[in-house]
Scaffold this active site. Structure first.
Site, PDB file in Angstrom:
ATOM      1  N   GLU A  31       0.809  -1.227   0.000  1.00  7.78           N
ATOM      2  CA  GLU A  31       0.000   0.000   0.000  1.00  7.78           C
ATOM      3  C   GLU A  31       0.838   1.271   0.000  1.00  7.78           C
ATOM      4  OE1 GLU A  31      -0.516  -2.585   1.993  1.00  7.78           O
ATOM      5  OE2 GLU A  31      -2.435  -3.350   1.281  1.00  7.78           O
TER       6      GLU A  31
ATOM      7  N   ARG B 224     -18.885  -2.136   2.841  1.00  8.48           N
ATOM      8  CA  ARG B 224     -18.524  -3.381   2.207  1.00  8.48           C
ATOM      9  C   ARG B 224     -19.667  -3.941   1.374  1.00  8.48           C
ATOM     10  NH1 ARG B 224     -18.578  -9.419   4.248  1.00  8.48           N
ATOM     11  NH2 ARG B 224     -17.250 -10.342   2.643  1.00  8.48           N
TER      12      ARG B 224
END
Lengths: 285, 337
Positions: free
Chosen positions: B67, B176
């Site tokens: 990341e 989500r």
């Protein structure tokens, strides 16, 4: 001046002499700016002088009159704390008047301790937090490829900086995806803030590590322009993957009492020390 | 304006998750905007940014599980004039790569659009490492960062389209899975920085973001029917820049405010609202609903929303409590608003 016009007279004695003169002056200029501020990373700024001089006066296609020219080569000083060396080169190259070097580390000045691209012409990326430059360089190289531009990207990191984990995330990506026109230069001056790099967290074998990540490596003397310039020129000509130029350097190079001393990592010279350093540098002509 | 043809319908919002709508909208925008590139760190499927990659593989970069490199590479592409959309989970965006987002992207005012999924406790069963109840707090503290929390799928489509034309870095946080749909249709005006009044009222105001908006709308209906309360509901979809005028009006008109968010009560929507209230100098009751100063328990999102009282039940309970608290009369109430 057109960007093409600057490309490369032969690297003969005359050219080497010109570059060496620029380096000598850059060391004087950077020491003055640090002494003026009373702060700055003297040792690392002096170790990269030949590297940035070779890049800005010979290797890179840039146009100081158009610092945002989209097709220019890019330079990222990932070891941002060594900015005084870069500022001296940028001023000499004509990005801004040399008098403005006195703004280094001064409140309201345009030359921050760590470079700010929004404040200083010629800075392609703000840096200072170690380990982040190579990732940004990869993005720039990918952008050049997407746009069909022959943009070459140079990232200068310190050897101590190579201890940062993000460097290896980036190295893995560039090696695996064969990101080309991307040159990582490691200024291997062997000293980090607290001591010698080999005694802190050794990188050896640095070339072996990078090669295992899919890079080609070239080692050279980072102060010998006759060795450094061809290494950089060869590296940037490689079309099928990233190249690392491991430049062996000396922290504080050029001044006897600063060279290779841990305590000069981030110490500013006193007026007396500055005078002595300038005398040494001028005496070396 | 990039919104051409980006109409998302009630059908879409009922049948697609926020992330699926995001992936579809981004893919459509990619056809209009050659400057858009997309990046992820191995979460192409989970964040749905991979939809863009299927259509435009040359403009799609999966950097692997890395990341820090992800946001640095995105910054490099932005510096060369591209508009990167970068997606991974909220927790990895705002915590693991926080410095790259701050220093590589925000500091340079780069035009990166960060769409983070699995925010709050929406990935409830995955546990604390995958919850993210800190991201609004972190992201809004970065100078120049715009922070948006869409209430549902329709609003996600509008926010993603709107951020394309919004200069500078933007953080959009979505959940989500399926979030309850807030809007009857897509015919409303979405503007970054301008809250939406979902219901008007004069007794108290509920200011919500994300999935809590629909719960607040439900709560207002119940409170009206069962307690005769007139409840204003504001969808504060933009946390930064926050809609100060709407908050000040709520202070003036109702003097009682409840905030509800799927986020820590420290540093998020509730704190943002509290900052505005404090600067009015007026006395106003405030209850901040959210995850308290603890790591959230594990469970289904709906159960967690109930547990942390950020669903309709919790908002009703808070409303009854706040209505039971007396406020001193203020003779100068109309002054200096």
């Amino acid at each position: 001046m057109s960007a093409e016009a600057q490309t490369c007279p032969a690297l003969d004695a005359k050219e080497l002499d010109r570059l060496r003169g620029l380096c000598r002056q850059a060391r004087i200029d950077l020491l003055r700016s640090i002494a003026n501020a009373g702060a700055g990373h003297t040792g690392g700024a002096m170790s990269l002088v030949e590297i940035v001089t070779a890049l800005y006066f010979r290797v890179m296609r840039v146009d100081p009159a158009r610092p945002d020219w989209p097709e220019r080569d890019r330079f990222i000083l990932s070891k941002g704390h060594s900015s005084p060396g870069l500022y001296a080169a940028l001023a000499a190259r004509g990005y801004f008047p040399k008098e403005r070097l006195s703004e280094f580390d001064v409140a309201g000045g345009m030359l921050q301790g760590h470079p700010d691209m929004l404040k200083t012409p010629g800075i392609d990326m703000s840096t200072g937090s170690l380990g982040q430059g190579l990732s940004v360089g990869i993005g720039m190289a990918l952008a050049g490829r997407l746009k069909g531009l022959n943009v070459r990207v140079f990232v200068l990191a310190g050897d101590g900086e190579m201890q940062e984990g993000q460097v290896w995330e980036a190295a893995m990506y560039a090696g695996f995806h064969k990101v080309s026109r991307l040159v990582l230069i490691v200024d291997c001056n062997s000293i980090q803030l607290t001591g010698r790099t080999d005694e802190t967290l050794s990188l050896a074998p640095l070339a072996g590590k990078l090669e295992a990540f899919g890079w080609r490596c070239v080692e050279c003397d980072g102060h010998d322009l006759a060795d450094l310039v061809p290494a950089l020129e060869r590296a940037v000509a490689v079309e099928d993957g990233p190249v690392c130029v491991i430049a062996r350097t000396e922290k504080g190079h050029g001044v006897s009492f600063i060279a290779n001393r841990v305590e000069w990592h981030a110490k500013a010279p006193t007026p007396e020390q500055l005078a002595q350093a300038i005398a040494e540098l001028e005496g070396a002509k | 304006m990039a919104e051409t043809g980006l109409t998302y319908t009630v059908y879409d919002a009922d049948h697609m998750t926020q992330a699926e709508i995001y992936g579809a909208v981004l893919t459509r925008l990619g056809g209009e905007r050659p400057d858009i590139v997309a990046l992820t760190a191995d979460l192409a499927k989970s964040t749905k940014i991979g939809k863009f990659g299927e259509k435009y593989p040359e403009r799609f970069f999966n950097v692997g599980i890395a990341e820090q490199n992800l946001f640095g590479v995105g910054a490099g592409l932005a510096l060369a004039g591209f508009t990167p959309f970068i997606s991974t989970f909220a927790v990895f965006t705002s915590l693991r790569a926080a410095e790259q987002v701050r220093t590589d992207i925000c500091y340079q005012k780069l035009n990166c659009k960060i769409i983070a999924t699995h925010s709050g406790v929406s990935f409830g069963q995955a546990g604390t490492t995958h919850h993210c109840t800190e991201d609004i707090s972190v992201m809004r503290s970065f100078a120049g960062m715009t922070v948006i929390v869409p209430a549902d799928g329709i609003e996600t489509a509008k926010a993603v389209a709107a951020c394309c034309d919004w200069e500078g870095p933007v953080y959009i946080r979505i959940g989500r899975g399926f979030e309850p749909r807030c809007y009857e249709n897509d015919q409303y005006d979405f503007q970054i920085g301008k809250s939406i009044q979902m219901a008007d009222g004069s007794d108290l105001t509920v200011i919500a973001c994300g999935p809590s908006v629909q719960h607040a709308v439900e709560a207002a209906k119940v409170l009206k029917a069962e307690a005769g309360l007139s409840v204003r509901v504001l969808n504060m979809h933009t946390i930064k820049p926050i809609d100060k005028d709407a908050i000040i009006s709520a202070v003036h008109d109702t003097r009682r405010i409840i905030t509800a968010e799927d986020h820590s009560t420290i540093g998020g929507l509730g704190t943002s609202v509290a900052e505005v209230i404090a600067e009015t100098g007026k006395s106003c009751l405030l209850r901040k609903l959210g995850i308290p100063d603890q790591f959230a328990i594990v469970g289904y999102p709906d159960d967690l929303y109930n547990h942390y009282k950020i669903d309709a039940d919790g908002i009703i309970e808070a409303a009854n409590a706040i209505m039971g608290t007396e406020l001193e009369a203020d003779e100068d109430w109309e002054d200096e608003f």
